[in-house]
Design a protein around this motif. Structure first.
Motif: not given
Length: 151
Positions: A74, A76-80, A82-83
């Motif tokens: 991941y 970033s936290y945002v991407q994590a 989302k995923e």
């Protein structure tokens, strides 16, 4: 800090009146609220704080488990978020919350009950009219001892 602020609000909401500097409708320890009110309000504050911050704790654990500095799972936290939510759903952000809450209820309750009891004893012995009069070093010792007892 979040727990402490919530505990004050819960104590006023559930048990009525000020949580520390005023009279209580239950049996008190000389100053402030009863041991039971400290325990209940502390437990409720612990549950609220834990529930509110649990997704961040879950992300921290996943970052630690999938720690590859060259190819992070991941970026970033945002991407994590989302995923994880796309693959596992929103409820996955709270997976494992129940066992955590089972542990936090007695811990936070005992911690705040012991801390409140010690502060009431200090106020009584030193004839303080308000918790604000308790010196910082005595608060630190009371907090450290209550945390030790709660563990």
């Amino acid at each position: 800090l979040f727990d402490y602020l919530l505990k004050q609000d819960y104590q006023r909401l559930v048990f009525g009146g000020p949580s520390s500097d005023g009279p209580s409708s239950t049996v008190t320890l000389g100053h402030g609220a009863s041991v039971l009110s400290h325990f209940c309000a502390g437990s409720m504050a612990g549950v609220t704080a834990t529930t509110a911050t649990y997704p961040l704790d879950m992300l921290r654990a996943r970052y630690a488990a999938h720690n590859d500095p060259i190819h992070p799972r991941y970026p970033s936290y945002v991407q994590a978020i989302k995923e994880i939510t796309a693959v596992e759903g929103w409820r996955s952000l709270y997976s494992g919350l129940r066992p955590t809450l089972v542990g936090i209820v007695p811990y936070a309750g005992i911690n705040f009950a012991v801390f409140g009891t010690i502060k009431a004893r200090i106020m009584s012995q030193q004839d303080f009219k308000s918790e604000r009069e308790i010196p910082t070093y005595q608060r630190l010792v009371a907090g450290a001892f209550s945390g030790l007892v709660a563990q």
